[in-house]
Write an enzyme that holds these catalytic residues in place. Sequence first.
Site, PDB file in Angstrom:
ATOM      1  N   CYS A 195       0.798  -1.236   0.000  1.00 10.47           N
ATOM      2  CA  CYS A 195       0.000   0.000   0.000  1.00 10.47           C
ATOM      3  C   CYS A 195       0.828   1.283   0.000  1.00 10.47           C
ATOM      4  CB  CYS A 195      -0.939   0.008   1.204  1.00 10.47           C
ATOM      5  SG  CYS A 195      -2.072  -1.389   1.228  1.00 10.47           S
TER       6      CYS A 195
ATOM      7  N   HIS B 161      -9.050   3.443  -2.150  1.00 14.51           N
ATOM      8  CA  HIS B 161      -7.655   3.065  -1.916  1.00 14.51           C
ATOM      9  C   HIS B 161      -7.131   2.214  -3.072  1.00 14.51           C
ATOM     10  CE1 HIS B 161      -4.003   1.668  -0.204  1.00 14.51           C
ATOM     11  NE2 HIS B 161      -4.465   0.720   0.583  1.00 14.51           N
TER      12      HIS B 161
ATOM     13  N   CYS C 282      -0.333   2.243   6.477  1.00 11.70           N
ATOM     14  CA  CYS C 282       0.119   0.916   6.871  1.00 11.70           C
ATOM     15  C   CYS C 282       0.436   0.117   5.611  1.00 11.70           C
ATOM     16  CB  CYS C 282      -0.931   0.207   7.722  1.00 11.70           C
ATOM     17  SG  CYS C 282      -2.534   0.004   6.931  1.00 11.70           S
TER      18      CYS C 282
END
Length: 397
Positions: free
Chosen positions: A102, A347, A377
């Site tokens: 991510c 996202h 994260c």
Amino acid sequence: MSSTQHPSPKQPRDVVIVSAVRTPLCRAHKGALAKIPPSTLLSTALKGCFAKIPSPNISPKDIQDICIGNVLCPADAVVARMAQLSAGIPYTTPISTNNRQCSSGLQAVAHIANAIRSGQIDIGIGGGFESMSSHPMQKQPMPNVDWDVMKSCKDAMDCLIPMGVTSENVSKKFGLTRKSLDEFASKSHEKAALARDRGLFEDEIIAVGDICHDDGIRPGTTAEKLAKLKPVFDKNGSTTAGNSSQLTDGAAAVLLMTRQEAERRGLPILGVWRSYVVKGVPPSIMGIGPAVAIPAACEMAGLKGLDDVDVFEINEAFASQASWCIDELGIPVEKVNPNGGAIALGHPLGCTGTRQIATLLHEMNRRGKRFGVVSMCIGTGAGAAAVLEVEPRQSML
């Protein structure tokens, strides 16, 4: 005296950002970008870097290197190269891709910033893209590992825990309530809807054809409505589709160079890259990563503490981990994601870190704020954070 009265010393080789853009972020499978190829998303963002700069003093041929973040696309290096060339950036400019889950989009910008800082290049682009419509997470293959060896290492096996289960692990470990998570999620939609209505995303968005707005934002979302959704990963859990980040398609790009190049070319400086840190955490509770990475990045940037930071862009992978990190660090909620976060905006994994930079810098320039943090994260257990500085307007070109 406030921090804005004590500007950081300016150095010729400071890494500065002169353009930061993104495509609209649209729901995977159901949204406006679902049938748009990943290459089109990325080429749009790359071209957008130049479209947003009102100056003839920078062109695609000036770019010396490009790094692009992506997580799910199996041929990401080829897609990125083809997107670059179709965007008008010549073959003489090399390109690479990276996958740090991510944080891939943020890591890509860091790679270019480090190349500039070390003197390898003077001008480059960092970016990211993801089409979660084209390459769904649930269709990703299992890793090719020695399972007999891996099964003897708990942390290694924990890397396979679904992200939603790690969210439940955070909730259980730290006693988070379903109500608090739904309230956090509803606020994300509320802030994003207001920002969209006020046109606050217009400076950062580059249209893809006639698609120019994010389509995952749900005005009128309330904690009461979200409370009706069933938990997804544990029937007695607290993580739902409504308090998790959306699956999303999108791309973003950031144009970086040395301060002396920006000044020589007469380009306005959106922000200065001050630090970047990645810290590992247990894979089973990977969502706590920002709570570890943010203090380290602030220390590296020479800040006295988190109070020096005016705006935080913390990725809302899940309301559980994002809200816990904010509370654990004691960050005032009004400083975090003032225009909403991934629960409302989405996202797109490889794009998110770069998207956050674009959102952060345009917001800070509008409000005259000085220090900002981008953080998220990272699946398999880590957190990343970067500190950026916006200089007083009177010192900008």
